[in-house]
Design a protein around this motif. Structure first.
Motif, PDB file in Angstrom:
ATOM      1  N   ARG A  19      12.134   5.911 -91.250  1.00 46.78           N
ATOM      2  CA  ARG A  19      12.182   6.737 -90.055  1.00 46.78           C
ATOM      3  C   ARG A  19      12.344   8.181 -90.503  1.00 46.78           C
ATOM      4  NH1 ARG A  19      16.059   8.911 -88.176  1.00 46.78           N
ATOM      5  NH2 ARG A  19      17.993   8.126 -87.553  1.00 46.78           N
ATOM      6  N   PRO A  20      11.390   9.060 -90.129  1.00 44.93           N
ATOM      7  CA  PRO A  20      11.509  10.461 -90.544  1.00 44.93           C
ATOM      8  C   PRO A  20      12.816  11.078 -90.044  1.00 44.93           C
ATOM      9  CG  PRO A  20       9.353  10.051 -89.596  1.00 44.93           C
ATOM     10  CD  PRO A  20      10.185   8.827 -89.354  1.00 44.93           C
ATOM     11  N   GLN A  21      13.433  11.874 -90.885  1.00 44.73           N
ATOM     12  CA  GLN A  21      14.691  12.519 -90.544  1.00 44.73           C
ATOM     13  C   GLN A  21      14.461  14.023 -90.448  1.00 44.73           C
ATOM     14  OE1 GLN A  21      16.875  11.284 -93.926  1.00 44.73           O
ATOM     15  NE2 GLN A  21      17.138   9.190 -93.209  1.00 44.73           N
ATOM     16  N   MET A  22      15.366  14.701 -89.754  1.00 42.02           N
ATOM     17  CA  MET A  22      15.220  16.139 -89.581  1.00 42.02           C
ATOM     18  C   MET A  22      15.198  16.869 -90.919  1.00 42.02           C
ATOM     19  SD  MET A  22      14.704  18.761 -87.804  1.00 42.02           S
ATOM     20  CE  MET A  22      14.872  18.232 -86.129  1.00 42.02           C
ATOM     21  N   THR A  23      15.988  16.405 -91.874  1.00 40.04           N
ATOM     22  CA  THR A  23      16.026  17.085 -93.168  1.00 40.04           C
ATOM     23  C   THR A  23      14.688  16.949 -93.904  1.00 40.04           C
ATOM     24  OG1 THR A  23      17.059  15.105 -94.089  1.00 40.04           O
ATOM     25  CG2 THR A  23      18.515  16.916 -93.487  1.00 40.04           C
ATOM     26  N   SER A  24      14.075  15.779 -93.832  1.00 37.14           N
ATOM     27  CA  SER A  24      12.786  15.604 -94.507  1.00 37.14           C
ATOM     28  C   SER A  24      11.687  16.358 -93.765  1.00 37.14           C
ATOM     29  CB  SER A  24      12.432  14.127 -94.637  1.00 37.14           C
ATOM     30  OG  SER A  24      12.286  13.525 -93.369  1.00 37.14           O
ATOM     31  N   LEU A  25      11.710  16.337 -92.447  1.00 39.67           N
ATOM     32  CA  LEU A  25      10.697  17.058 -91.675  1.00 39.67           C
ATOM     33  C   LEU A  25      10.791  18.563 -91.902  1.00 39.67           C
ATOM     34  CD1 LEU A  25      10.729  15.140 -88.266  1.00 39.67           C
ATOM     35  CD2 LEU A  25       9.007  15.059 -90.063  1.00 39.67           C
ATOM     36  N   SER A  26      12.010  19.083 -91.943  1.00 39.66           N
ATOM     37  CA  SER A  26      12.153  20.527 -92.162  1.00 39.66           C
ATOM     38  C   SER A  26      11.726  20.907 -93.576  1.00 39.66           C
ATOM     39  CB  SER A  26      13.574  20.988 -91.865  1.00 39.66           C
ATOM     40  OG  SER A  26      14.499  20.394 -92.734  1.00 39.66           O
TER      41      SER A  26
END
Length: 127
Positions: A19-26
């Motif tokens: 599940r994509p996380q905010m830290t990886s997306l940013s």
């Protein structure tokens, strides 16, 4: 020796359960905005070279940059530059050993989107 059980091993489950996380997306967005800024820098260099070359060449690129598509690209480039700047600033804070907790990192990632958008809108209104 060759691995004879190669076909019997399961595939990595990351494609089905990740599940994509905010830290990886940013982090991914920081990389994308770096590339987008580079592409827009090429347009700016083209604009300068055209200005130094001839009035016809300058009129072509200047007309493009003043069109609705050119203005949209400039707006996107402004957002990309602000977002990338905030991402680099976040990494400096991390390098100093601050804000490394997951909850704070996720809030910083969301903050980067919000602040970059607010700064871009501010620039669009002022200019």
């Amino acid at each position: 020796m060759a691995d004879v059980n190669r076909g019997n091993r399961p595939l990595s489950p990351h494609l089905t359960i990740y599940r994509p996380q905010m830290t990886s997306l940013s982090s991914i967005m920081v990389r994308i905005t770096a590339i987008a800024s580079l592409v827009f820098a090429v347009l700016v260099v083209w604009w300068f070279l055209a200005a130094a070359t001839s009035p016809e060449a300058f009129a072509g690129i200047d007309g493009f940059l003043r069109s609705w598509l050119g203005k949209l690209l400039q707006l996107g480039a402004t957002w990309a530059i602000f977002y990338h700047m905030l991402g680099r600033l976040r990494h400096v804070v991390w390098d100093l050993g601050y804000c490394l907790e997951v909850e704070i990192s996720e809030k910083l990632g969301l903050c980067m989107f919000i602040v970059a958008t607010a700064l871009t809108l501010l620039i669009a209104i002022v200019v």
